[in-house]
Scaffold this motif. Structure first.
Motif, PDB file in Angstrom:
ATOM      1  N   SER A  29       3.758   4.165  -3.812  1.00 34.65           N
ATOM      2  CA  SER A  29       2.859   2.451  -4.429  1.00 34.65           C
ATOM      3  C   SER A  29       4.609   1.779  -4.909  1.00 34.65           C
ATOM      4  O   SER A  29       4.266   0.255  -4.674  1.00 34.65           O
ATOM      5  N   LEU A  72      -0.383  -0.202  -0.298  1.00 34.43           N
ATOM      6  CA  LEU A  72      -0.234  -0.304  -1.491  1.00 34.43           C
ATOM      7  C   LEU A  72      -2.062   0.034  -1.892  1.00 34.43           C
ATOM      8  O   LEU A  72      -2.349   1.508  -2.475  1.00 34.43           O
ATOM      9  N   ARG A  79       2.918   9.528  -3.636  1.00 34.81           N
ATOM     10  CA  ARG A  79       1.686   8.102  -3.085  1.00 34.81           C
ATOM     11  C   ARG A  79       2.202   7.266  -4.455  1.00 34.81           C
ATOM     12  O   ARG A  79       2.251   5.749  -4.227  1.00 34.81           O
ATOM     13  N   ASN A 130      -2.600   3.610  -0.894  1.00 31.17           N
ATOM     14  CA  ASN A 130      -2.229   5.213  -1.751  1.00 31.17           C
ATOM     15  C   ASN A 130      -3.347   4.513  -3.268  1.00 31.17           C
ATOM     16  O   ASN A 130      -3.400   5.690  -3.895  1.00 31.17           O
ATOM     17  N   ILE A 131      -3.625   3.204  -3.344  1.00 30.08           N
ATOM     18  CA  ILE A 131      -4.344   3.953  -4.971  1.00 30.08           C
ATOM     19  C   ILE A 131      -5.608   4.162  -4.431  1.00 30.08           C
ATOM     20  O   ILE A 131      -6.346   4.860  -5.530  1.00 30.08           O
TER      21      ILE A 131
END
Length: 74
Positions: A37, A64, A33, A67-68
């Motif tokens: 990202s 993104l 991840r 993933n965050i």
């Protein structure tokens, strides 16, 4: 701006693709991840350098964000 007769936008696109491919070789989901990202950020920059390619920008901003979300959920 060009380097080796290749426009900057293409270099950013190539870098984003390489980083994305590298991310899929990670065994750890966290590393995947994080590196993915970085690839998504590069793809957003690539979309901006292409005189604003919204499909690239929107898709990679969403990736993104996902993933965050999962990185901070732990």
């Amino acid at each position: 701006m060009e380097f080796l007769s290749i426009p900057l936008a293409e270099w950013v696109g190539y870098m984003a693709s390489v980083v994305l491919l590298i991310s899929f070789s990670m065994k750890s989901m966290t590393k995947l991840r994080i590196i993915n990202s970085i690839g998504a950020i590069l793809f957003v920059a690539y979309g901006i350098l292409l005189a604003t390619s919204w499909p690239i920008i929107i898709t990679n901003t969403a990736i993104l964000g996902i993933n965050i979300y999962y990185l901070t959920k732990k």
